[in-house]
Design an enzyme around this catalytic site. Sequence first.
Site, PDB file in Angstrom:
ATOM      1  N   TYR A   1       0.806  -1.174  -0.073  1.00  0.00           N
ATOM      2  CA  TYR A   1      -0.128   0.012  -0.151  1.00  0.00           C
ATOM      3  C   TYR A   1       0.820   1.297   0.111  1.00  0.00           C
ATOM      4  CZ  TYR A   1      -2.519   3.774   2.105  1.00  0.00           C
ATOM      5  OH  TYR A   1      -2.897   5.178   2.295  1.00  0.00           O
TER       6      TYR A   1
ATOM      7  N   LYS B   1       1.604   4.510  -2.758  1.00  0.00           N
ATOM      8  CA  LYS B   1       1.539   5.814  -2.568  1.00  0.00           C
ATOM      9  C   LYS B   1       2.883   6.699  -3.122  1.00  0.00           C
ATOM     10  CE  LYS B   1      -2.511   6.713  -0.896  1.00  0.00           C
ATOM     11  NZ  LYS B   1      -3.530   7.653  -1.679  1.00  0.00           N
TER      12      LYS B   1
END
Length: 252
Positions: A149, A153
């Site tokens: 995750y 980003k």
Amino acid sequence: MNRSILITGMSGLIGLAVRERLEPRARLAALNRSDVPGVETVRADLADLDAIRPAFEGRDTVIHLAAKAGDGYAWDELRDTNVIGTRNVLEAARLAGCKRVVFASTGATVAGWEREEPYRALVEGRYDDVPADWVRIRHDMATRPRGPYASTKIWGEALARYYADSFDLSVIALRIGLVNAEDRPVDARTFSVWCSQRDVVEAIERAVDLEESIRYDIFFVQSDNKWSYRDLSHGREVLGFSPQDAAEDHRE
């Protein structure tokens, strides 16, 4: 503020708080998977550039909050929403002539530092093991993601840098701490990385209003936590963001 602002992910926790703050002073629209009552909404999948483009027409600012947050998602979900979706948001903003995108990144981009001391002691609540002198993690230090995750980003931040450098588009990346429904720290780690809903909305509003001459920048966004390892000084100096809340206010 007299802006026309598109918010992706408006139905989420942060999106709802941002709507409440900005609605009296701006014309808001939503790009969402579901309808947002009372707000003009384009329902589309971020991975479909052609489907999302109409949402950007006539908007000068985009607040990009929509994401698959956390490592509980399959890789294809993270890829489609956080990587392809972020690229599509930036591309649609460029094509529509938007001037500013506020990109919701995450403090998890540097959470890998928590594997080492003294950062590990901070997030585990072993405050007696924290030395008197230690270095906070700055926004311009090397990223260190803790999982897929956070890695997506970081890729989003890289895309933002590319678009800001290559086109007439300013992109401000906010590395947001842990914002929760309880709106308070709930364990040892969150006493370090917690961000109140009030503080995150304040930072987003300031990023929207930041002078257009700033083409790209990154800021850590969290509350004024005594045991934080993330350096907020850049945000204070450039963004004018001084958090109003602190995790220690909730210490029992």
